[in-house]
Design a protein around this motif. Structure first.
Motif, PDB file in Angstrom:
ATOM      1  N   ALA A   1       0.819  -1.220   0.000  1.00 37.30           N
ATOM      2  CA  ALA A   1       0.000   0.000   0.000  1.00 37.30           C
ATOM      3  C   ALA A   1       0.851   1.267   0.000  1.00 37.30           C
ATOM      4  N   GLY A   2       2.160   1.118  -0.089  1.00 36.65           N
ATOM      5  CA  GLY A   2       3.046   2.270  -0.157  1.00 36.65           C
ATOM      6  C   GLY A   2       3.697   2.653   1.150  1.00 36.65           C
ATOM      7  N   GLY A   3       3.471   1.858   2.209  1.00 40.65           N
ATOM      8  CA  GLY A   3       4.065   2.147   3.502  1.00 40.65           C
ATOM      9  C   GLY A   3       5.368   1.411   3.729  1.00 40.65           C
ATOM     10  N   GLU A   4       5.842   1.477   4.953  1.00 35.79           N
ATOM     11  CA  GLU A   4       7.085   0.808   5.324  1.00 35.79           C
ATOM     12  C   GLU A   4       6.837  -0.039   6.565  1.00 35.79           C
ATOM     13  N   ALA A   5       7.329  -1.263   6.550  1.00 35.83           N
ATOM     14  CA  ALA A   5       7.134  -2.152   7.692  1.00 35.83           C
ATOM     15  C   ALA A   5       8.185  -3.246   7.694  1.00 35.83           C
ATOM     16  N   ILE A   6       8.542  -3.675   8.898  1.00 34.42           N
ATOM     17  CA  ILE A   6       9.348  -4.873   9.073  1.00 34.42           C
ATOM     18  C   ILE A   6       8.686  -5.722  10.148  1.00 34.42           C
ATOM     19  N   THR A   7       9.031  -6.995  10.179  1.00 36.86           N
ATOM     20  CA  THR A   7       8.548  -7.865  11.240  1.00 36.86           C
ATOM     21  C   THR A   7       9.638  -8.057  12.278  1.00 36.86           C
ATOM     22  N   VAL A   8       9.226  -8.138  13.533  1.00 41.72           N
ATOM     23  CA  VAL A   8      10.151  -8.428  14.630  1.00 41.72           C
ATOM     24  C   VAL A   8       9.484  -9.440  15.547  1.00 41.72           C
ATOM     25  N   ARG A   9      10.279 -10.324  16.109  1.00 40.57           N
ATOM     26  CA  ARG A   9       9.738 -11.417  16.913  1.00 40.57           C
ATOM     27  C   ARG A   9      10.220 -11.301  18.355  1.00 40.57           C
ATOM     28  N   GLY A  10       9.402 -11.807  19.276  1.00 39.25           N
ATOM     29  CA  GLY A  10       9.857 -11.895  20.660  1.00 39.25           C
ATOM     30  C   GLY A  10       8.727 -12.105  21.631  1.00 39.25           C
ATOM     31  N   ASP A  11       9.005 -12.842  22.681  1.00 40.98           N
ATOM     32  CA  ASP A  11       8.109 -12.974  23.818  1.00 40.98           C
ATOM     33  C   ASP A  11       8.129 -11.643  24.569  1.00 40.98           C
ATOM     34  N   VAL A  12       6.967 -11.001  24.717  1.00 43.20           N
ATOM     35  CA  VAL A  12       6.951  -9.673  25.337  1.00 43.20           C
ATOM     36  C   VAL A  12       7.445  -9.694  26.776  1.00 43.20           C
ATOM     37  N   ALA A  13       7.400 -10.840  27.429  1.00 43.13           N
ATOM     38  CA  ALA A  13       7.849 -10.927  28.818  1.00 43.13           C
ATOM     39  C   ALA A  13       9.342 -11.205  28.936  1.00 43.13           C
ATOM     40  N   ASP A  14      10.024 -11.386  27.811  1.00 44.13           N
ATOM     41  CA  ASP A  14      11.463 -11.684  27.785  1.00 44.13           C
ATOM     42  C   ASP A  14      12.215 -10.396  27.448  1.00 44.13           C
ATOM     43  N   GLU A  15      12.898  -9.851  28.427  1.00 41.15           N
ATOM     44  CA  GLU A  15      13.534  -8.547  28.229  1.00 41.15           C
ATOM     45  C   GLU A  15      14.609  -8.563  27.145  1.00 41.15           C
ATOM     46  N   LYS A  16      15.339  -9.675  27.004  1.00 44.23           N
ATOM     47  CA  LYS A  16      16.368  -9.761  25.958  1.00 44.23           C
ATOM     48  C   LYS A  16      15.717  -9.800  24.577  1.00 44.23           C
ATOM     49  N   ALA A  17      14.673 -10.595  24.441  1.00 40.96           N
ATOM     50  CA  ALA A  17      13.998 -10.688  23.154  1.00 40.96           C
ATOM     51  C   ALA A  17      13.405  -9.345  22.742  1.00 40.96           C
ATOM     52  N   MET A  18      12.826  -8.625  23.707  1.00 39.89           N
ATOM     53  CA  MET A  18      12.218  -7.346  23.348  1.00 39.89           C
ATOM     54  C   MET A  18      13.262  -6.264  23.108  1.00 39.89           C
ATOM     55  N   ALA A  19      14.373  -6.326  23.824  1.00 42.49           N
ATOM     56  CA  ALA A  19      15.466  -5.393  23.521  1.00 42.49           C
ATOM     57  C   ALA A  19      15.942  -5.610  22.085  1.00 42.49           C
ATOM     58  N   ASP A  20      16.031  -6.874  21.677  1.00 43.32           N
ATOM     59  CA  ASP A  20      16.427  -7.173  20.298  1.00 43.32           C
ATOM     60  C   ASP A  20      15.400  -6.648  19.299  1.00 43.32           C
TER      61      ASP A  20
END
Length: 245
Positions: free
Chosen positions: A54-73
């Motif tokens: 649709a003309g926008g910009e997006a990327i996907t990111v993965r992680g368990d929201v309760a995992d601080e390392k995963a969310m920092a990544d």
């Protein structure tokens, strides 16, 4: 922030009904979007591809929201791709219903981990990283007011979300960052509809004066308001429920 600076949003739980609507709505407002998922990679990639088409910009990111390392990544990945983050919308959550007398305590712990710890982890990263002038938008529920039976444990987790949201708004004094929560009423999402029969769904649809269930798009409009023009709304819980309570 200059007009040329790209506005960037990270939406947790983007593959859920509300999360998807929020990601797509913010993309229409010209945000570059980090489409976060925990397990549904295909769903996240579909959403990101649709935004891009649709003309926008997006990327996907993965992680368990309760995992601080995963969310920092995850935050790192969005910052690397788009140069910073302005808005974080934390839609990720789980809802497990039973009377307080019979609730499996493992279900209580699961909701605590995702809804409370997860919101805290994401809010902590957002507080550390958001550019000045940004917005943090967490998710509560209108059942904190309606007190429906079987929602006790779920509502307790969301009441905690409201508490931390209002405290964080005051802790970020001087940063021009707003911190609010959206509290949807009954909304036609798979999370809400699961386990309910037709009679229950119809009863909830008639409960609000507008006599219908909310839609994910209804909720996304409230998020877009808080993410964009609502710069004088801070430290609040916005009940988006058609007048239910």
């Amino acid at each position: 922030m200059s007009q040329e600076t790209k506005r960037v949003a990270l939406v947790t739980g983007s593959t859920g009904g509300i999360g998807r609507a929020v990601a797509e709505r913010l993309a229409r407002d010209a945000f570059a979007v980090g489409v976060h998922y925990a397990g549904d990679r295909a769903g996240a990639e579909e959403i990101a591809a649709g935004i891009t088409a649709a003309g926008g910009e997006a990327i996907t990111v993965r992680g368990d929201v309760a995992d601080e390392k995963a969310m920092a990544d995850a935050f790192d990945a969005v910052e690397r791709e788009f140069g910073g983050i302005d808005v974080v919308v934390n839609t990720a959550g789980i809802m497990l219903l039973a009377p307080i007398a019979t609730l499996d305590l493992d279900d209580l712990d699961r909701m605590h981990r995702t809804n409370i710890r997860g919101t805290f982890v994401v809010s902590q990263q957002a507080a550390r990283r958001l550019r000045d002038g940004g917005a943090i938008i967490n998710f509560s529920t209108s059942v904190t007011r309606t007190q429906f039976p079987t929602y006790g444990a779920y509502t307790a987790s969301k009441a905690a979300v409201e508490a931390m949201t209002l405290v964080l708004a005051r802790e970020l004094r001087g940063r021009d960052i707003t911190v609010n929560a959206v509290a949807p009423g009954p909304t036609a999402t798979p999370l809400f509809l699961r386990g309910k029969n037709t009679t229950e769904i119809e009863g909830l649809a008639k409960a609000a004066p507008l006599e219908r269930l909310g839609t994910p798009a209804d909720i996304a409009e409230s998020v877009a308001f808080l993410a964009g023009p609502a710069r004088w709304v801070n430290g609040q819980v916005l009940f988006t429920n058609g007048g239910l309570a």
